[in-house]
Enzyme design. Structure first.
Site, PDB file in Angstrom:
ATOM      1  N   ASP A  13       0.815  -1.217   0.000  1.00  0.00           N
ATOM      2  CA  ASP A  13       0.000   0.000   0.000  1.00  0.00           C
ATOM      3  C   ASP A  13       0.849   1.269   0.000  1.00  0.00           C
ATOM      4  O   ASP A  13       0.480   2.270   0.607  1.00  0.00           O
ATOM      5  CB  ASP A  13      -0.957   0.023   1.212  1.00  0.00           C
ATOM      6  CG  ASP A  13      -1.664  -1.303   1.388  1.00  0.00           C
ATOM      7  OD1 ASP A  13      -2.267  -1.763   0.412  1.00  0.00           O
ATOM      8  OD2 ASP A  13      -1.596  -1.884   2.477  1.00  0.00           O
ATOM      9  N   GLY A  40      -4.541  -4.341  -4.322  1.00  0.00           N
ATOM     10  CA  GLY A  40      -5.477  -3.277  -4.677  1.00  0.00           C
ATOM     11  C   GLY A  40      -4.696  -2.038  -5.044  1.00  0.00           C
ATOM     12  O   GLY A  40      -3.988  -1.490  -4.212  1.00  0.00           O
ATOM     13  N   HIS A  41      -4.743  -1.655  -6.291  1.00  0.00           N
ATOM     14  CA  HIS A  41      -4.074  -0.432  -6.730  1.00  0.00           C
ATOM     15  C   HIS A  41      -5.127   0.621  -6.991  1.00  0.00           C
ATOM     16  O   HIS A  41      -6.078   0.348  -7.699  1.00  0.00           O
ATOM     17  CB  HIS A  41      -3.340  -0.656  -8.066  1.00  0.00           C
ATOM     18  CG  HIS A  41      -2.148  -1.533  -7.946  1.00  0.00           C
ATOM     19  ND1 HIS A  41      -1.551  -2.127  -9.032  1.00  0.00           N
ATOM     20  CD2 HIS A  41      -1.438  -1.911  -6.871  1.00  0.00           C
ATOM     21  CE1 HIS A  41      -0.535  -2.846  -8.609  1.00  0.00           C
ATOM     22  NE2 HIS A  41      -0.441  -2.726  -7.313  1.00  0.00           N
ATOM     23  N   GLN A 224       1.706  -6.380  -3.767  1.00  0.00           N
ATOM     24  CA  GLN A 224       2.174  -6.537  -2.395  1.00  0.00           C
ATOM     25  C   GLN A 224       3.561  -5.887  -2.251  1.00  0.00           C
ATOM     26  O   GLN A 224       3.841  -4.953  -2.983  1.00  0.00           O
ATOM     27  CB  GLN A 224       2.193  -8.010  -1.950  1.00  0.00           C
ATOM     28  CG  GLN A 224       0.802  -8.598  -1.749  1.00  0.00           C
ATOM     29  CD  GLN A 224       0.189  -9.090  -3.030  1.00  0.00           C
ATOM     30  OE1 GLN A 224       0.831  -9.752  -3.825  1.00  0.00           O
ATOM     31  NE2 GLN A 224      -1.057  -8.783  -3.242  1.00  0.00           N
TER      32      GLN A 224
HETATM   33  P1  IMP Z   1      -2.990 -12.920   1.775  1.00  0.00           P
HETATM   34  O1  IMP Z   1      -2.144 -12.374   0.683  1.00  0.00           O
HETATM   35  O2  IMP Z   1      -4.458 -12.649   1.566  1.00  0.00           O
HETATM   36  O3  IMP Z   1      -2.702 -14.361   2.058  1.00  0.00           O
HETATM   37  O4  IMP Z   1      -2.630 -12.139   3.116  1.00  0.00           O
HETATM   38  C1  IMP Z   1      -1.382 -12.298   3.768  1.00  0.00           C
HETATM   39  C2  IMP Z   1      -0.890 -10.968   4.342  1.00  0.00           C
HETATM   40  O5  IMP Z   1      -0.542 -10.110   3.278  1.00  0.00           O
HETATM   41  C3  IMP Z   1      -1.940 -10.215   5.163  1.00  0.00           C
HETATM   42  O6  IMP Z   1      -1.294  -9.520   6.219  1.00  0.00           O
HETATM   43  C4  IMP Z   1      -2.512  -9.230   4.161  1.00  0.00           C
HETATM   44  O7  IMP Z   1      -3.083  -8.106   4.789  1.00  0.00           O
HETATM   45  C5  IMP Z   1      -1.251  -8.873   3.393  1.00  0.00           C
HETATM   46  N1  IMP Z   1      -1.531  -8.398   2.042  1.00  0.00           N
HETATM   47  C6  IMP Z   1      -1.862  -9.127   0.961  1.00  0.00           C
HETATM   48  N2  IMP Z   1      -1.998  -8.344  -0.115  1.00  0.00           N
HETATM   49  C7  IMP Z   1      -1.708  -7.105   0.269  1.00  0.00           C
HETATM   50  C8  IMP Z   1      -1.617  -5.856  -0.422  1.00  0.00           C
HETATM   51  O8  IMP Z   1      -1.828  -5.742  -1.631  1.00  0.00           O
HETATM   52  N3  IMP Z   1      -1.275  -4.783   0.348  1.00  0.00           N
HETATM   53  C9  IMP Z   1      -0.999  -4.877   1.677  1.00  0.00           C
HETATM   54  N4  IMP Z   1      -1.068  -6.018   2.350  1.00  0.00           N
HETATM   55  C10 IMP Z   1      -1.404  -7.120   1.658  1.00  0.00           C
END
Ligand code: IMP
Length: 426
Positions: A13, A40-41, A224
């Protein structure tokens, strides 16, 4: 000819969307290499806000080839939903392609993601996005995954979905006491989605290679971030893919030498979603002000983000593991009016010793206390600044000191949410 990867340098983010959009404007090809609809962009373009999850940001440009690589996990209903929503806003999808090898998120993945989170004790919850990302990647590595190629070949898909679905239902019912997935219904729904996806299926590795040979400008769009990387992040509070720059090559099917520039995107402070240690986290009014001023609420989940001071230890780790060639610092404007600014330069360990490199485990990280340097703050509205020299002296000093501490050039400074609100430094 050049290729640039844009990588999240902190916990995600960081406002990658904006930097991505600037690079995408000049790119003939934009590639997503890992992650899924957990990303999410937000891209603000000509006053319009677009929230993209899996579709590469290049889609906002009519002639840009947009590729989704083999390293991505794809939720077909969500993907088609995203296409439908953007199509209704006049966006064309003629130039979108998805690799045959991309793994498909099945209903059992989302269900197991949620059930396994529910079954973890409170102090061990990962705080996943609940999109089935981890279970889908786990199946890929266990070699029981279903790929786009399978989905668009109904006989192959039916057979795999039946066999794998049955096994997954055993886990869902016997281990978690959950309600099994209706496999026949899933097969029917997914085959209909496969029919819609068919036209997008391609060999992305070949397309990227050809584009590079033809001298086209390529952008690899990260999702991410470094500290969410399965190996280089704060394990186990990470996602299940490789957001670091090496993941770009793996996930799109090109060699590491196909990436010329690697830009790490960071915020002028730190945020994170979900659980896990966060040394510079703020629990006071300053943290709340940063959250409100910076609109620090998840694009995908709406969850409030945890906020804290800029951590140069994290950035040095990011520079090293990604081989960053420069850093884009976003959201400097958010720090306006909050008083003196702190930067974490190193950590102090419980025995009083000083740690300058990011520790390999969360157990060690949890024990680290930030060592801060305090810099003068600023109250000015910097949203209209377009050159580094126009920034107040305190901002310039903050950026220069950050650059020194991270040992990497800061090539961009974000001063507001709009695409134009960015300073490009020579
Ligand atoms: P998952 O990717 O849904 O398995 O989540 C694993 C961890 O990565 C969690 O702490 C999520 O909040 C974090 N996470 C996954 N995608 C994003 C992103 O695009 N931005 C920030 N955190 C993310």
């Amino acid at each position: 000819m050049s290729s640039t990867a844009v990588i999240g340098a902190q916990w995600g983010d960081e406002g990658k969307g904006k930097v991505i959009d600037i690079i995408a404007a000049k790119a003939a090809v934009v590639v997503r290499s890992q992650g899924g609809n957990n990303a999410g962009h937000t891209v603000v373009s000509h006053g319009e806000t677009y929230k993209l999850h899996l579709i590469p940001s290049g889609i906002l440009y009519k002639n840009t080839l947009c590729l989704v690589g083999a390293g991505v996990v794809l939720d077909p209903a969500d993907f088609i939903g995203e296409i439908d929503n953007l199509s209704a806003r006049g966006i064309s999808f003629d130039n979108l392609r998805v690799d045959y090898r991309a793994h498909i998120i099945m209903p059992w993945h989302t269900l197991i993601d949620r059930l396994s989170e529910e079954h973890r004790p409170d102090n061990a919850k990962i705080g996943t996005t609940g999109r089935g990302i981890g279970p889908c990647y786990a199946d890929k590595y266990e070699r029981v995954g279903i790929r786009l190629y399978d989905l668009i070949h109904p006989d192959v898909f039916r057979e795999k979905a039946r066999t794998i679905g049955k096994l997954k239902n055993e886990i869902i019912t016997k281990i978690y006491g959950g309600t099994p997935v209706d496999i026949d219904k899933t097969i029917a729904e997914y085959l209909a989605l496969g029919e819609k996806l068919k036209g997008y299926a391609a060999d992305v590795s070949v397309l990227v290679h050809e584009a590079r040979k033809a001298g086209k400008t390529i952008m690899f769009e990260g999702a991410q971030a470094t500290l969410l990387d399965i190996d280089w992040g704060t394990y186990p509070y990470v996602t299940s893919s490789h957001p670091v720059s090496a993941g770009v090559a793996l996930g799109s099917g090109v060699g590491p030498n196909s990436v010329d520039e690697i830009i790490g995107v960071a915020k002028a402070y730190t945020t994170r979603v979900g659980a896990g240690p966060f040394p510079t986290e703020l629990f006071d009014q300053t943290g709340e002000t940063i959250r409100q001023n910076g609109f620090e609420f998840g694009t995908t989940t709406g969850r409030p983000r945890r906020t804290g001071w800029f951590d140069a230890v994290i950035l040095r780790h990011s520079v090293r593991v990604n081989g960053l060639t420069s850093i884009a610092v976003n959201k400097l404007d958010t720090l306006s009016g909050i008083g003196d600014l702190k930067i974490c330069t190193a950590y102090e360990k419980p025995d009083g010793s000083r740690l300058t490199e990011f520790p390999p485990t969360i157990e060690e990280l949890a024990e680290c206390k930030p060592i801060y340097e305090t810099l003068t703050g600023f109250d000015d509205d910097i949203g209209a600044c377009r050159t580094f020299e126009e920034l107040p002296t305190a901002c310039q000093a903050y950026i220069k000191r950050t650059e020194e501490l991270c040992d990497c050039k800061i090539s961009m400074v974000g001063v507001g949410p709009d695409r134009e609100q960015i300073i490009l430094r020579k």
